[in-house]
Scaffold this motif. Structure first.
Motif, mmCIF file in Angstrom:
data_model
loop_
_atom_site.group_PDB
_atom_site.id
_atom_site.type_symbol
_atom_site.label_atom_id
_atom_site.label_comp_id
_atom_site.label_asym_id
_atom_site.label_seq_id
_atom_site.Cartn_x
_atom_site.Cartn_y
_atom_site.Cartn_z
ATOM 1 N N ASP A 627 1.136 -4.954 -0.691
ATOM 2 C CA ASP A 627 -0.326 -3.801 -1.302
ATOM 3 C C ASP A 627 -0.910 -4.099 -2.667
ATOM 4 O O ASP A 627 -0.741 -3.336 -3.263
ATOM 5 C CB ASP A 627 0.275 -2.796 -1.177
ATOM 6 C CG ASP A 627 1.309 -2.592 -2.314
ATOM 7 O OD1 ASP A 627 2.194 -3.210 -3.010
ATOM 8 O OD2 ASP A 627 1.499 -1.216 -2.468
ATOM 9 N N ASP A 628 -0.236 -5.338 -3.058
ATOM 10 C CA ASP A 628 -0.919 -6.298 -4.164
ATOM 11 C C ASP A 628 -1.527 -7.032 -4.181
ATOM 12 O O ASP A 628 -2.295 -8.142 -3.415
ATOM 13 C CB ASP A 628 0.121 -7.129 -4.791
ATOM 14 C CG ASP A 628 -0.013 -7.498 -6.139
ATOM 15 O OD1 ASP A 628 -1.661 -7.786 -6.716
ATOM 16 O OD2 ASP A 628 1.156 -8.622 -6.437
ATOM 17 N N GLU A 629 -3.120 -5.871 -4.783
ATOM 18 C CA GLU A 629 -4.659 -6.451 -4.126
ATOM 19 C C GLU A 629 -4.473 -8.226 -4.728
ATOM 20 O O GLU A 629 -5.470 -8.912 -4.675
ATOM 21 C CB GLU A 629 -5.338 -5.628 -5.244
ATOM 22 C CG GLU A 629 -5.131 -4.099 -5.026
ATOM 23 C CD GLU A 629 -6.244 -3.524 -5.750
ATOM 24 O OE1 GLU A 629 -6.820 -3.944 -6.629
ATOM 25 O OE2 GLU A 629 -6.378 -2.595 -5.218
ATOM 26 N N ARG A 630 -3.674 -8.212 -6.347
ATOM 27 C CA ARG A 630 -3.822 -9.517 -6.690
ATOM 28 C C ARG A 630 -3.901 -10.989 -5.187
ATOM 29 O O ARG A 630 -4.305 -11.789 -5.328
ATOM 30 C CB ARG A 630 -3.541 -9.953 -8.080
ATOM 31 C CG ARG A 630 -4.003 -8.961 -9.126
ATOM 32 C CD ARG A 630 -3.620 -9.473 -10.762
ATOM 33 N NE ARG A 630 -4.013 -8.493 -11.238
ATOM 34 C CZ ARG A 630 -5.552 -8.571 -12.212
ATOM 35 N NH1 ARG A 630 -5.898 -9.521 -11.536
ATOM 36 N NH2 ARG A 630 -6.086 -7.519 -12.591
ATOM 37 N N ALA A 678 11.058 -17.092 3.210
ATOM 38 C CA ALA A 678 10.605 -16.028 3.488
ATOM 39 C C ALA A 678 10.894 -14.868 3.994
ATOM 40 O O ALA A 678 10.517 -14.975 4.923
ATOM 41 C CB ALA A 678 8.617 -15.096 3.252
ATOM 42 N N ALA A 679 11.626 -13.811 3.112
ATOM 43 C CA ALA A 679 12.775 -13.353 4.287
ATOM 44 C C ALA A 679 12.252 -11.232 4.073
ATOM 45 O O ALA A 679 11.927 -11.218 2.510
ATOM 46 C CB ALA A 679 14.409 -12.279 3.905
ATOM 47 N N PRO A 680 11.551 -10.593 4.802
ATOM 48 C CA PRO A 680 10.687 -9.384 4.327
ATOM 49 C C PRO A 680 12.317 -8.863 4.225
ATOM 50 O O PRO A 680 12.551 -8.982 3.919
ATOM 51 C CB PRO A 680 10.700 -8.954 6.113
ATOM 52 C CG PRO A 680 11.096 -10.480 7.378
ATOM 53 C CD PRO A 680 12.403 -11.182 6.604
ATOM 54 N N LEU A 681 11.205 -7.673 2.800
ATOM 55 C CA LEU A 681 11.944 -6.350 2.401
ATOM 56 C C LEU A 681 11.810 -5.888 2.433
ATOM 57 O O LEU A 681 10.623 -4.535 2.939
ATOM 58 C CB LEU A 681 11.677 -6.628 0.529
ATOM 59 C CG LEU A 681 11.546 -8.018 -0.534
ATOM 60 C CD1 LEU A 681 10.151 -7.583 -1.372
ATOM 61 C CD2 LEU A 681 12.720 -7.998 -0.079
ATOM 62 N N VAL A 682 12.417 -5.134 3.437
ATOM 63 C CA VAL A 682 13.365 -3.641 4.522
ATOM 64 C C VAL A 682 13.717 -2.136 4.076
ATOM 65 O O VAL A 682 14.255 -2.977 3.132
ATOM 66 C CB VAL A 682 13.689 -3.830 5.833
ATOM 67 C CG1 VAL A 682 13.221 -2.333 7.022
ATOM 68 C CG2 VAL A 682 12.429 -5.498 6.735
ATOM 69 N N LEU A 683 12.826 -1.391 3.879
ATOM 70 C CA LEU A 683 13.393 -0.085 3.418
ATOM 71 C C LEU A 683 13.970 0.490 3.908
ATOM 72 O O LEU A 683 13.909 0.276 5.546
ATOM 73 C CB LEU A 683 12.154 0.552 2.492
ATOM 74 C CG LEU A 683 11.041 0.264 1.211
ATOM 75 C CD1 LEU A 683 10.286 0.719 0.923
ATOM 76 C CD2 LEU A 683 11.733 -0.981 0.384
ATOM 77 N N ALA A 684 14.713 1.214 3.810
ATOM 78 C CA ALA A 684 15.557 1.858 4.184
ATOM 79 C C ALA A 684 15.253 3.155 5.376
ATOM 80 O O ALA A 684 15.683 3.640 6.702
ATOM 81 C CB ALA A 684 16.097 2.903 3.360
ATOM 82 N N ASP A 685 13.050 3.171 5.525
ATOM 83 C CA ASP A 685 12.139 4.102 6.291
ATOM 84 C C ASP A 685 12.368 2.538 7.248
ATOM 85 O O ASP A 685 11.331 3.530 8.355
ATOM 86 C CB ASP A 685 11.775 4.747 5.544
ATOM 87 C CG ASP A 685 10.649 4.137 4.751
ATOM 88 O OD1 ASP A 685 11.049 2.588 4.934
ATOM 89 O OD2 ASP A 685 9.871 4.544 4.333
ATOM 90 N N SER A 687 10.551 0.671 6.600
ATOM 91 C CA SER A 687 8.626 -0.313 6.450
ATOM 92 C C SER A 687 8.759 -1.336 5.139
ATOM 93 O O SER A 687 9.850 -1.509 4.307
ATOM 94 C CB SER A 687 8.231 0.711 5.244
ATOM 95 O OG SER A 687 8.671 1.898 4.336
ATOM 96 N N VAL A 688 8.369 -2.036 6.185
ATOM 97 C CA VAL A 688 7.735 -3.780 4.844
ATOM 98 C C VAL A 688 7.656 -3.709 3.554
ATOM 99 O O VAL A 688 5.974 -3.492 3.960
ATOM 100 C CB VAL A 688 8.056 -5.171 5.979
ATOM 101 C CG1 VAL A 688 8.023 -6.171 5.333
ATOM 102 C CG2 VAL A 688 8.815 -4.820 7.262
ATOM 103 N N VAL A 689 8.132 -4.092 2.236
ATOM 104 C CA VAL A 689 6.783 -4.090 1.555
ATOM 105 C C VAL A 689 6.139 -5.373 1.606
ATOM 106 O O VAL A 689 5.626 -5.313 0.351
ATOM 107 C CB VAL A 689 7.765 -2.994 0.369
ATOM 108 C CG1 VAL A 689 7.457 -1.691 0.837
ATOM 109 C CG2 VAL A 689 9.087 -4.027 -0.466
ATOM 110 N N GLY A 690 7.399 -6.388 1.503
ATOM 111 C CA GLY A 690 6.515 -7.558 1.037
ATOM 112 C C GLY A 690 8.155 -8.433 1.281
ATOM 113 O O GLY A 690 8.714 -8.238 2.044
ATOM 114 N N VAL A 691 7.249 -8.979 1.177
ATOM 115 C CA VAL A 691 8.898 -10.361 0.970
ATOM 116 C C VAL A 691 10.091 -11.461 0.046
ATOM 117 O O VAL A 691 8.842 -10.547 -1.423
ATOM 118 C CB VAL A 691 8.242 -11.870 2.288
ATOM 119 C CG1 VAL A 691 7.690 -11.508 3.535
ATOM 120 C CG2 VAL A 691 6.562 -12.447 1.457
#
Length: 722
Positions: A627-630, A678-685, A687-691
């Motif tokens: 969700d990083d616009e830049r 690149a490895a996904p950043l997976v939260l506890a719920d 959801s993936v917020v990035g890599v």
């Protein structure tokens, strides 16, 4: 009909030092040996310059044929000179008759000085001279000793060896030379005026080398300047002589008209001509007046007239008509006097004017204008750079203030300060040996800026300007800051040391919405990418712009430098920065999002990323958020993040033609990246917020064990910072 082949200008080879000296020596020798020919010719040429406007006026207004106008103009000039000579001769004859009557007054004054300043040998010498002068005018030729208090007569011997023929020969020898010279000058003058058009065409053909317009311009300019100089000088000298003669007459100085006439002629000698002739009436006042009042008044009259003429009247009348520097006139007078004697002194200034005009318009003689001209040989920004380089702060401030009196501050920044920094960039490279000179130059630069403009910088401001590599870049950033301060924007300026590896983590970006990196040099890509990457980690919301003021780096783009915008002009950069005043996102909201607002170089996430890069032996380890616009603005970079997120596992790309991607990825190709993981950043719920991404600009081996380690590192980051 004569036809001439087309003349193609041929590049001229620059003379070396020996050839230049030899050419000068040969020319000077020829001028010295040929004085009998050159002096009348130069006199005729200068008189032709002076009389040409009169001849043209007679042709145009009186409709006289050219030969008649020329003869009439020459007759007027000859009559004026003859009248001048006759009046001067009559005054000299009258003075010679009056001199014996002043002997006793001078004798009395000198004896009084001897009594007051006894023991001075120079007074005794003057007394002896006066005695000899008195003897010369004494009619007693007996040879008898003089009575005390009387002047001793000079013995006279009469010889019968001198016959009439010898007397005639002696007299003729003394007058034939000047008369012959005057006749030659007159003949030359007539022919030059009658054939001036043909002579001009032949001169153009001889020296133009195909540059007809330049040569014609040089001739016209020389004719205008020399003619104007001679006419104005004649008017000034005549007025000077009339005032001086009338003043001396009112004071009571003998033969006052004579000194007024002679000073008209002698003022053609640069600097000292008037003083040379003024000494004679000063001496006469000493002889005529028993007191000292007449001498003091005569000296005062001369000082007032001379200073007023030299410092007030002549600068206003001449303006830039001569274009010759005072030192050049002095050296020219010495040179021509050595070659041609007293006539050379009179001809020095007009001949130097001609040389300067020729050097101004004909490239092969440009060195003459540089050596002799009055115009500054360095432009304003070159002069300012030279003074800053030498640490002459006061001179640099004065130069800037003088320029600002005639121009606005925008023009001063764009046409003086910035070009001076460009020169510094070219001459003082980013090397250790240039550091002392750069620091001295920048210290003077800042002193000029603070004294002339007095900018007010802020420690914390929404716009942060940073010098990219050197102190010169920081100075250019201050020039950009001045343009922003005019619109009352808050600006801070930081030196290049603030973005070095050991210091960049301490940047305070909390109030900043725009960071501008200023570069004057060409080799900027590595430095700019490093700084942009570190600032992105520290605060993804900060807009990063680069101002690149070097044409040699024309291939650089914002994408290549990993920045939001690239500008190549101070005004365009200032306008864009002013227009991009959108408010920054709420920092607290940013920090509430996973990983957002972290990675500030020396913070925990930043250190963790540096450690991961070192562990995997790659130059770059970074986090790209979905969700990083830049990040999303770069579609090709965002595509790589999207691919890793969709895969749900580690994405490894070994080159831009990898089978893992569909076609070439512009982000990888443009940035020269040959390895990307690149490895996904997976939260506890879930959801993936990035890599968590690794990048290398060279081929990189990446085993299954490395893939597992990267995935584990991504999970560790989620636990610590997600």
């Amino acid at each position: 009909m004569n036809t001439y082949p087309e003349i193609v200008p041929v590049p001229r080879r620059r003379l070396n030092a020996f050839e230049a000296i030899a050419t000068f020596a040969i020319t000077a020798t020829l001028l010295y040996l040929g004085a009998g020919i050159f002096v009348p010719l130069v006199l005729a040429i200068l008189l032709a310059f002076a009389l040409n406007p009169l001849v043209s006026w007679m042709n145009r207004r009186l409709h006289l044929p050219d030969p008649v106008a020329v003869i009439l103009a020459v007759l007027i000039a000859v009559a004026a000179l003859a009248g001048f000579a006759v009046m001067a001769g009559l005054q000299i004859a009258n003075l010679v008759q009056e001199l014996p009557g002043y002997r006793s007054i001078m004798q009395t004054k000198i004896e009084g000085l001897q009594e007051q300043f006894g023991g001075m040998t120079w007074l005794d010498q003057i007394t002896g001279m006066m005695s000899s002068l008195g003897d010369g005018f004494n009619g007693d030729s007996t040879g008898a000793p003089a009575e005390p208090g009387q002047m001793r007569p000079i013995p006279v011997t009469i010889s019968n060896d001198i016959g009439p023929l010898a007397v005639i020969t002696s007299v003729m020898g003394s007058i034939v030379g000047p008369i012959a010279t005057a006749a030659i000058v007159t003949v030359f003058l007539i022919f030059l005026l009658m054939g001036r058009a043909d002579m001009q065409e032949r001169f153009i053909r001889l020296v133009s080398a195909g540059r007809y317009s330049l040569t014609n311009l040089a001739i016209s300019d020389a004719s205008r300047r020399v003619g104007r100089y001679l006419i104005i000088q004649l008017m000034v000298n005549t007025t000077y002589g009339i005032i001086f003669g009338i003043g001396l007459w009112l004071i009571g100085v003998p033969s006052a008209p004579l000194w007024g006439l002679l000073i008209i002629l002698f003022r053609y000698i640069p600097f000292v001509g008037a003083l040379i002739i003024a000494i004679v009436p000063f001496t006469l006042t000493f002889a005529v007046d028993p007191g000292w009042n007449m001498l003091l008044m005569a000296v005062g009259l001369f000082v007032v007239i001379d200073l007023t003429t030299a410092n007030v009247i002549e600068p206003r009348l001449y303006g830039s008509s001569t274009g010759v520097s005072p030192i050049a006139i002095l050296l020219s007078a010495m040179f021509w006097a050595t070659l041609w004697g007293p006539v050379g002194l009179i001809l020095a200034t007009p001949m130097t004017v001609v040389l300067v005009v020729v050097g101004r318009h004909l490239p092969q003689f440009q060195f003459l204008e540089t050596l002799l001209g009055s115009e500054p040989v360095l432009s304003t920004h070159e002069r300012l750079y030279q003074r800053m380089l030498n640490g002459k702060t006061e001179d640099a401030i004065d130069l800037s203030e003088d320029y600002l009196e005639e121009h606005d501050r925008e023009k001063w920044v764009d046409d003086v300060m910035l070009p001076a920094l460009r020169m510094a960039t070219a001459e003082l490279p980013d090397r250790p040996e240039s550091v002392p000179q750069r620091r001295q130059l920048i210290a003077t630069f800042e002193a000029v800026l603070n004294n002339v403009v007095e900018p007010v910088w802020q420690d914390e401001a929404p716009i942060m300007l940073i010098g990219g590599r050197t102190e010169i870049d920081e100075a250019a950033a201050r020039l950009l800051g001045m343009k922003l301060l005019d619109d009352k924007l808050g600006v801070s300026v930081l030196p290049p040391g603030a973005i070095r590896q050991e210091a960049i983590g301490r940047l305070e970006l909390e109030p900043v919405h725009t960071v501008v990196l200023m570069f004057m040099g060409a080799d900027i890509r590595a430095q700019c990418r490093y700084v942009a990457r570190r600032i992105r980690r520290m605060d993804p919301e900060v807009r990063i712009a680069v101002v690149l003021l070097n044409a040699a780096a024309g291939e650089e783009t914002a994408d290549l430098l990993h920045v939001d915008a690239l500008y190549r002009d101070l005004d365009k950069a200032a306008d864009a920065i002013k227009a991009a005043q959108a408010p920054v996102k709420n920092r607290q909201a940013i920090k509430a999002q996973p990983f957002a607002g972290l990675g500030r170089g020396d913070d925990a996430l930043g250190n963790a990323l540096d450690a991961i890069a070192d562990e995997f032996d790659v130059p770059v380890a970074l986090i790209n958020l979905t969700d990083d616009e830049r990040h999303l603005e770069d579609e090709d970079a965002a595509e790589l993040t999207r691919m890793a997120v969709e895969k749900g596992d580690v994405l490894v790309i070994h080159n831009s033609q990898s089978d893992s991607i569909d076609g070439d990825n512009a982000y990888l190709v443009t940035n020269g990246i040959d390895f990307f993981a690149a490895a996904p950043l997976v939260l506890a719920d879930g959801s993936v917020v990035g890599v968590l991404a690794l990048q290398d600009y060279e081929q990189h081996e990446f085993s299954e064990a490395d893939i597992a380690r990267l995935k584990a590192k991504a999970d560790e980051l989620v636990v610590k910072f997600g």
